[in-house]
Design an enzyme around this catalytic site. Structure first.
Site, mmCIF file in Angstrom:
data_model
loop_
_atom_site.group_PDB
_atom_site.id
_atom_site.type_symbol
_atom_site.label_atom_id
_atom_site.label_comp_id
_atom_site.label_asym_id
_atom_site.label_seq_id
_atom_site.Cartn_x
_atom_site.Cartn_y
_atom_site.Cartn_z
ATOM 1 N N HIS A 154 34.168 11.565 -55.412
ATOM 2 C CA HIS A 154 32.919 12.859 -55.775
ATOM 3 C C HIS A 154 31.909 12.963 -54.980
ATOM 4 O O HIS A 154 30.927 11.473 -55.157
ATOM 5 C CB HIS A 154 33.434 13.708 -56.662
ATOM 6 C CG HIS A 154 32.038 12.999 -57.602
ATOM 7 N ND1 HIS A 154 32.573 12.114 -58.559
ATOM 8 C CD2 HIS A 154 30.828 13.406 -57.725
ATOM 9 C CE1 HIS A 154 31.394 11.700 -59.226
ATOM 10 N NE2 HIS A 154 30.403 12.233 -59.805
ATOM 11 N N HIS A 200 36.321 14.904 -61.892
ATOM 12 C CA HIS A 200 35.525 16.127 -60.941
ATOM 13 C C HIS A 200 35.994 15.496 -59.789
ATOM 14 O O HIS A 200 35.906 14.574 -59.302
ATOM 15 C CB HIS A 200 34.008 16.301 -60.931
ATOM 16 C CG HIS A 200 33.312 15.537 -61.439
ATOM 17 N ND1 HIS A 200 34.170 13.807 -61.159
ATOM 18 C CD2 HIS A 200 32.198 15.265 -62.187
ATOM 19 C CE1 HIS A 200 33.164 12.973 -61.995
ATOM 20 N NE2 HIS A 200 31.732 13.694 -62.035
ATOM 21 N N HIS A 215 24.222 13.121 -54.546
ATOM 22 C CA HIS A 215 24.633 11.906 -54.257
ATOM 23 C C HIS A 215 26.287 11.660 -54.558
ATOM 24 O O HIS A 215 27.614 12.923 -54.382
ATOM 25 C CB HIS A 215 24.361 10.899 -56.043
ATOM 26 C CG HIS A 215 25.736 11.348 -57.022
ATOM 27 N ND1 HIS A 215 25.369 12.576 -57.895
ATOM 28 C CD2 HIS A 215 26.246 11.496 -57.519
ATOM 29 C CE1 HIS A 215 26.232 12.840 -59.066
ATOM 30 N NE2 HIS A 215 26.852 12.172 -58.594
ATOM 31 N N HIS A 247 26.407 10.019 -69.260
ATOM 32 C CA HIS A 247 26.444 11.119 -68.825
ATOM 33 C C HIS A 247 27.095 12.633 -69.651
ATOM 34 O O HIS A 247 28.244 11.455 -70.142
ATOM 35 C CB HIS A 247 27.248 12.070 -67.579
ATOM 36 C CG HIS A 247 26.639 11.562 -65.855
ATOM 37 N ND1 HIS A 247 25.584 11.578 -65.658
ATOM 38 C CD2 HIS A 247 27.792 11.101 -65.207
ATOM 39 C CE1 HIS A 247 25.615 11.628 -64.036
ATOM 40 N NE2 HIS A 247 26.218 10.625 -63.665
ATOM 41 N N TYR A 256 22.867 6.171 -60.518
ATOM 42 C CA TYR A 256 22.217 6.560 -59.846
ATOM 43 C C TYR A 256 21.042 5.994 -58.905
ATOM 44 O O TYR A 256 20.114 5.476 -59.485
ATOM 45 C CB TYR A 256 21.332 7.933 -60.436
ATOM 46 C CG TYR A 256 22.317 9.131 -60.048
ATOM 47 C CD1 TYR A 256 23.430 9.149 -60.091
ATOM 48 C CD2 TYR A 256 21.885 9.907 -61.426
ATOM 49 C CE1 TYR A 256 24.306 10.570 -60.098
ATOM 50 C CE2 TYR A 256 22.146 11.446 -61.255
ATOM 51 C CZ TYR A 256 23.318 11.489 -60.993
ATOM 52 O OH TYR A 256 24.040 12.334 -61.171
ATOM 53 N N GLU A 266 26.260 6.980 -56.508
ATOM 54 C CA GLU A 266 26.442 7.012 -57.353
ATOM 55 C C GLU A 266 27.548 5.642 -58.335
ATOM 56 O O GLU A 266 28.349 5.658 -57.095
ATOM 57 C CB GLU A 266 26.755 8.653 -58.719
ATOM 58 C CG GLU A 266 27.750 7.694 -60.416
ATOM 59 C CD GLU A 266 27.953 8.753 -60.310
ATOM 60 O OE1 GLU A 266 28.476 10.038 -60.010
ATOM 61 O OE2 GLU A 266 27.516 9.540 -61.516
#
Lengths: 308, 308, 308, 308
Positions: A154, A200, A215, A247, A256, A266
């Site tokens: 993503h 996501h 990112h 997260h 990151y 990431e």
């Protein structure tokens, strides 16, 4: 029905300042596989697990950042329908001819209110993953070359008017909101959107300057692979922004870090699965730290300010 | 479009010989959470991560096995459309009234050529996972109660005419074939089908006797959780069929074990992701061992013969 | 010969500011098991895996820090010999009578040039780990209560004259130097010492103020347990100093965090094994960042300054 | 004192039927590093982490099995003392001259009542691990070549009179009993012995035929590395005996597999740590299955019968 329409992130074109240095980094540190170069000098990569010709394209430029982020759709018919639906929704589109990207047919490009160029396309040559489709082994040597992610997963994009971008993705393209950080009762700081069962497929953070990249994310299979990725970053003196950590949003584990051009990337693992019938998870500003960096429960300075 | 129509496996009703013993097993060893009992004496469970009211229902009976396996669809409109499409395809359906299962509205049931009852439904009360939808923690205490899987993942069903079942799933319900073991050029021994980006939402093995259950599968998050599951099985003297090991098909890691009634269940982890645009992976009979049990590369006697 | 003499870290006595709050923390967050309280009000703990009566003792006090750190030796004869050897080496010792600590016989205490009190003792009641010594299960319920470390692993102490402390440990007590960070050609910033095959049983950092505690370390079995520990810290709003990450020294993975009193503790995993015949690993100041925090390759401000 | 005397398993010489095939296997599948060949045609290997010149030696022979298993001691003085102590205990010894094995000084060899040749030696050239002793990286490329174990860990030997072997190891060489399976009140089926804090440095199973090898064990760092090892075995069509699974004894995780000559080897991970002051863990014959294979809780046929 079931899994149709927009399928997944298909490619991202990144701007790099020194192509040779970047090719070395994406090949040997991140561990992507180079699959071609075009007449414009762009270099194409895929992961060892991806089947289509490429998912990452590097373009030499004077400033770092993202040129466009693209989604694969399931058919020409879907491509035509979404083009028409976007136009009807007031979003101008442009057809990019087949062959502009190697092994890729026509793409439909449009610009989001956030300032990002998004593309849809229906066909890219399937060159297969490295194990093949007949009695495959579980993995192959390239699964251990560099960080060696599974897939382009993503992107997180920064720009204004993220609610307008959200509307296009949900009203027209069939995405759904999975999680969001509410600035207040009326607007969000950040949104995570899915077109699949992933936590996501694209995400946005509200930001005054349009078209910025926070990112691009690559999927790893395990938390131990996240450790291995951090080790490889250290061995190669890659600048780590934060991680390994978790997260709160998506519950995924993460690092990151920055490519040699300052583009953040990431290496991501795990995370919840999502379905469109589930209520979005809401984070409030008093817990924004935990939302982003679950262990530290506070943002670092760079999260909201360093983008390309 | 994107993720619509049939969403996911929603529930399975299993027959058990001793309800109390089974409730204890599913609660304390497998680690599901009991969410209700109905007037028929059926006991309902969900995992700590699932949001809908239940995914597993136990029914006391004289013989073990599966009563029905159900998929949630995204809306009443989809439910009506699929019902009509099934009928048009020559598949008889039956409406089960709302409330027959706790917290579940109307279901559409049909019988596959393999002899299994499959259900579709659009609504089940969302009671939420245990972390909630506002600033959730990453996990909760129940994530460590017993084996504590993430979700009901899929089922593997044994019966005749699996190509006819496949046709219904792919032509009518929007599933796609992800992997298959070819008996010869004309027919398959086994098929794995997805309606999402999962490696499989349902699977079938060709078998002379109709309506049989090979296993119901529950998802774990990590290979270390697979080890923990095997440890918990040992501590509780659960009969393990095989594992921890890896499947060639899906590349997932696995343990097959038996509940107190002889119903096989799987604790499954990982596995490939799948998209409908990818070519199905084919396994041939000379590699059937590796397809099923990747490390040993040979079937155990029980794989093709022990079902309920 | 083989494994004799000084065996391992046996206990640490920590000063805490609020005993009740600390007991709750060490019991429910760190996951130690309370094994007793004495007439002085001290509270005793062990891990679920340790067999002797206790390894951590909390004492209410006006300031945080460490009272003493103790090593178990293999016999009364060894205790007497080491006492004599210490005296001969110019180190004054004091006998603490049996019963001063619960279930613990006589201890020999001495003060290091770094200002720390170190103890040796030969006997503490073995109450067994929770699985027992007859056909044990692999682990037990308390292995999942809080962070639930395996054992008290080591301590890192800050004070002056670390070379003199090193001499006592190596010349008299049979330890060997495993790794060191060289300030320059003539002296070290930090030293890691082992009396076993562990990467370290005790470590020192040169510091102007004597008798300070940097951290007490507890062993976890896996990197996934390190993640779980970080999650539990977050859930309990524990202040994390850094981690999850990896040390360059010992190659172990780690989290540094603070107990409610500001005493730093570590949840540590892995790390090299060590033998006395191997050449010590040397780190130089230009790589001190990587030595301590391998991924970031730089120290945080707190590493050299925050001690209790 | 502390860690002195007998330090660790230092090398094993294995008989192989086809040297070239075996060198390929030990190099590319097991992932050892070839460090030399001698005038007798023997081939020497070490792991990527070991510092001494070699730990595995292959010798072409007409039958598979183990020639000798050796322990490194801490000094010439220890070697001389143990030689004298063995003789005093009634065990005949023989000096093997320096240079008989590459880079190895004099060895003291004796034959156990179980029929196995055991060696002690004090010096082997330290060629260093691959990361070096100055500011080392956490690992190196060879840590991912083949299975790539950390070290030669231990051996399990089959023969008669294991209590007499135990007596030599404990009374003379300073080992201690960590775990045992009791056949009845008077004798053991199996014993695990340590000279360190490892769960075992050598182990024996009672067996009528002397001098047999059950397996040589190599240490892996994580359970995920155990999975990776099983995958690599599958990819290379290595015959797996059992695993990935867990032992009850030592609580370690394991795969047993066979080299091309039928010599069983183990890839082992984890396991308890041990100290000489702890009471040995006892297993009884009604739980012998769980002792050996914790998940299945039953022996396979091969465990007690297949040896080389």
């Amino acid at each position: 029905m079931a899994m149709t329409g927009v399928l997944r992130p298909g490619h991202v074109q990144l701007r790099v300042l020194d192509l040779n240095e970047s090719v070395d980094f994406y090949s040997n540190v991140l561990g992507l596989i180079e699959t071609g170069r075009d007449a414009m000098g762009r270099v194409y990569f895929k992961t060892w697990e991806e089947r289509d010709h490429h998912s990452v394209i590097l373009r030499q430029a004077d400033n770092a950042g993202v040129d466009f982020f693209a989604f694969k759709v399931d058919s020409d018919a879907t491509l035509a329908k979404l083009e028409k639906d976007l136009n009807a929704y007031g979003v101008a589109t442009k057809r990019i001819e087949a062959g502009d990207l190697l092994e890729t047919r026509e793409r439909v490009r449009f610009t989001l209110p956030t300032g990002h160029d998004i593309e849809l396309y229906a066909h890219k040559t399937a060159i297969g993953n490295e194990m093949g489709e007949l009695n495959p082994e579980a993995w192959c040597a390239n699964a251990e070359k560099g960080i060696a992610p599974i897939r382009l997963d993503h992107a997180l994009l920064y720009g204004p008017d993220i609610e307008k971008a959200q509307a296009i993705f949900t009203d027209v393209l069939g995405f759904f909101l999975v999680e969001h950080i509410a600035l207040d009762d009326s607007q969000d700081l950040a949104i995570w959107l899915s077109c699949s069962t992933k936590a996501h497929d694209i995400a946005f953070v509200r930001h005054p300057e349009p078209g910025k990249l926070h990112h691009v994310s690559f999927l790893l299979e395990t938390w131990e692979q996240v450790l291995r990725a951090a080790d490889i970053m250290s061995m190669n003196r890659v600048s780590i922004d934060i991680g390994p950590t978790r997260h709160g949003v998506t519950r995924g584990t993460t690092i990151y870090a920055f490519d040699p051009n300052g583009n953040r990337f990431e290496t991501f693992c795990g995370g919840n699965y999502a379905y469109p019938d589930q209520k979005p998870t809401k984070w409030t500003m008093d817990e924004v730290g935990a939302a982003v960096f679950y262990h530290d429960r506070k943002l670092n300075d760079r999260f909201l300010t360093v983008v390309t």
